[in-house]
Design a protein around this motif. Sequence first.
Motif, PDB file in Angstrom:
ATOM      1  N   ILE A  71       0.850  -1.186   0.000  1.00 22.34           N
ATOM      2  CA  ILE A  71       0.000   0.000   0.000  1.00 22.34           C
ATOM      3  C   ILE A  71       0.888   1.239   0.000  1.00 22.34           C
ATOM      4  CG2 ILE A  71      -2.036  -1.029   1.072  1.00 22.34           C
ATOM      5  CD1 ILE A  71      -1.055  -0.032   3.752  1.00 22.34           C
ATOM      6  N   THR A  72       0.367   2.338  -0.523  1.00 19.50           N
ATOM      7  CA  THR A  72       1.193   3.540  -0.701  1.00 19.50           C
ATOM      8  C   THR A  72       1.730   4.076   0.624  1.00 19.50           C
ATOM      9  OG1 THR A  72      -0.783   4.933  -0.668  1.00 19.50           O
ATOM     10  CG2 THR A  72       0.006   4.206  -2.817  1.00 19.50           C
ATOM     11  N   SER A  73       1.018   3.881   1.709  1.00 19.59           N
ATOM     12  CA  SER A  73       1.464   4.429   2.990  1.00 19.59           C
ATOM     13  C   SER A  73       2.717   3.739   3.514  1.00 19.59           C
ATOM     14  CB  SER A  73       0.347   4.339   4.028  1.00 19.59           C
ATOM     15  OG  SER A  73      -0.040   2.994   4.225  1.00 19.59           O
ATOM     16  N   ARG A  74       3.060   2.594   2.965  1.00 18.67           N
ATOM     17  CA  ARG A  74       4.267   1.885   3.396  1.00 18.67           C
ATOM     18  C   ARG A  74       5.488   2.256   2.563  1.00 18.67           C
ATOM     19  NH1 ARG A  74       2.603  -4.374   4.864  1.00 18.67           N
ATOM     20  NH2 ARG A  74       1.057  -3.880   6.451  1.00 18.67           N
ATOM     21  N   VAL A  75       5.271   3.070   1.527  1.00 21.23           N
ATOM     22  CA  VAL A  75       6.373   3.446   0.657  1.00 21.23           C
ATOM     23  C   VAL A  75       7.138   4.615   1.265  1.00 21.23           C
ATOM     24  CG1 VAL A  75       6.985   4.360  -1.606  1.00 21.23           C
ATOM     25  CG2 VAL A  75       5.187   2.634  -1.400  1.00 21.23           C
ATOM     26  N   ALA A  76       8.462   4.462   1.342  1.00 21.98           N
ATOM     27  CA  ALA A  76       9.308   5.525   1.873  1.00 21.98           C
ATOM     28  C   ALA A  76       9.866   6.411   0.763  1.00 21.98           C
ATOM     29  CB  ALA A  76      10.451   4.920   2.680  1.00 21.98           C
ATOM     30  N   TYR A  77      10.097   5.827  -0.398  1.00 23.75           N
ATOM     31  CA  TYR A  77      10.689   6.569  -1.514  1.00 23.75           C
ATOM     32  C   TYR A  77       9.991   6.209  -2.815  1.00 23.75           C
ATOM     33  CZ  TYR A  77      14.377   7.091   1.952  1.00 23.75           C
ATOM     34  OH  TYR A  77      15.077   7.367   3.104  1.00 23.75           O
ATOM     35  N   TRP A  78       9.800   7.218  -3.670  1.00 25.21           N
ATOM     36  CA  TRP A  78       9.170   7.034  -4.973  1.00 25.21           C
ATOM     37  C   TRP A  78      10.112   7.454  -6.093  1.00 25.21           C
ATOM     38  CZ3 TRP A  78       4.591   4.637  -5.393  1.00 25.21           C
ATOM     39  CH2 TRP A  78       3.700   4.658  -4.325  1.00 25.21           C
ATOM     40  N   GLY A  79      10.023   6.740  -7.202  1.00 28.20           N
ATOM     41  CA  GLY A  79      10.672   7.185  -8.416  1.00 28.20           C
ATOM     42  C   GLY A  79       9.765   8.154  -9.147  1.00 28.20           C
ATOM     43  N   GLN A  80      10.220   8.639 -10.294  1.00 31.24           N
ATOM     44  CA  GLN A  80       9.502   9.694 -10.995  1.00 31.24           C
ATOM     45  C   GLN A  80       8.387   9.194 -11.913  1.00 31.24           C
ATOM     46  OE1 GLN A  80      12.024   8.267 -12.271  1.00 31.24           O
ATOM     47  NE2 GLN A  80      11.933   8.384 -14.492  1.00 31.24           N
ATOM     48  N   GLY A  81       8.319   7.916 -12.176  1.00 33.97           N
ATOM     49  CA  GLY A  81       7.266   7.386 -13.017  1.00 33.97           C
ATOM     50  C   GLY A  81       7.659   7.262 -14.473  1.00 33.97           C
ATOM     51  N   THR A  82       7.157   6.230 -15.116  1.00 33.64           N
ATOM     52  CA  THR A  82       7.375   6.021 -16.543  1.00 33.64           C
ATOM     53  C   THR A  82       6.056   5.548 -17.148  1.00 33.64           C
ATOM     54  OG1 THR A  82       8.779   4.907 -18.190  1.00 33.64           O
ATOM     55  CG2 THR A  82       8.213   3.636 -16.222  1.00 33.64           C
ATOM     56  N   LEU A  83       5.701   6.114 -18.303  1.00 34.49           N
ATOM     57  CA  LEU A  83       4.395   5.873 -18.896  1.00 34.49           C
ATOM     58  C   LEU A  83       4.390   4.612 -19.749  1.00 34.49           C
ATOM     59  CD1 LEU A  83       1.481   6.813 -19.535  1.00 34.49           C
ATOM     60  CD2 LEU A  83       2.461   8.169 -21.409  1.00 34.49           C
ATOM     61  N   VAL A  84       3.411   3.765 -19.494  1.00 33.15           N
ATOM     62  CA  VAL A  84       3.170   2.571 -20.297  1.00 33.15           C
ATOM     63  C   VAL A  84       1.803   2.725 -20.956  1.00 33.15           C
ATOM     64  CG1 VAL A  84       2.773   0.083 -20.246  1.00 33.15           C
ATOM     65  CG2 VAL A  84       4.607   1.086 -18.869  1.00 33.15           C
ATOM     66  N   THR A  85       1.782   2.625 -22.276  1.00 33.71           N
ATOM     67  CA  THR A  85       0.527   2.727 -23.025  1.00 33.71           C
ATOM     68  C   THR A  85       0.349   1.457 -23.828  1.00 33.71           C
ATOM     69  OG1 THR A  85       0.778   5.128 -23.202  1.00 33.71           O
ATOM     70  CG2 THR A  85      -0.813   4.067 -24.665  1.00 33.71           C
ATOM     71  N   VAL A  86      -0.789   0.788 -23.618  1.00 32.11           N
ATOM     72  CA  VAL A  86      -1.093  -0.447 -24.319  1.00 32.11           C
ATOM     73  C   VAL A  86      -2.273  -0.190 -25.243  1.00 32.11           C
ATOM     74  CG1 VAL A  86      -1.615  -2.896 -24.108  1.00 32.11           C
ATOM     75  CG2 VAL A  86      -0.294  -1.750 -22.319  1.00 32.11           C
TER      76      VAL A  86
END
Length: 121
Positions: free
Chosen positions: A104-119
Amino acid sequence: VQLQASGGGLVQAGGSLRLSCAASGGTFSTYHMGWFRQAPGKEREFVGGISWSGGSTYYANSVKGRFTISRDNAKNTVALQMNNLKPEDTAVYYCAAGRGAIVITSRVAYWGQGTLVTVSS
């Protein structure tokens, strides 16, 4: 810990993509690593995670059997192999790190910037 995700792109339904995340600035091997995704207009959701040793993996039911998460502690990287992609997998995918199972998001300490996947269908 800084996380840099890469590997997103456009793929047809049924195709495959491999996302990578490179970590720096911390003791990578002490963190659970994982991937989340966020589709337009929806909340960010858990996709898959892997324990600090790589000995345990866990997935959302929606991707189980199609996605595989792996890590290389010598290279400070984590990967998400995505097979049999579906249009509903379209989202921005985020690399994440935490001290325990990050389902769950509340357990995340660090995030990356994100990468877009389009199908595409």
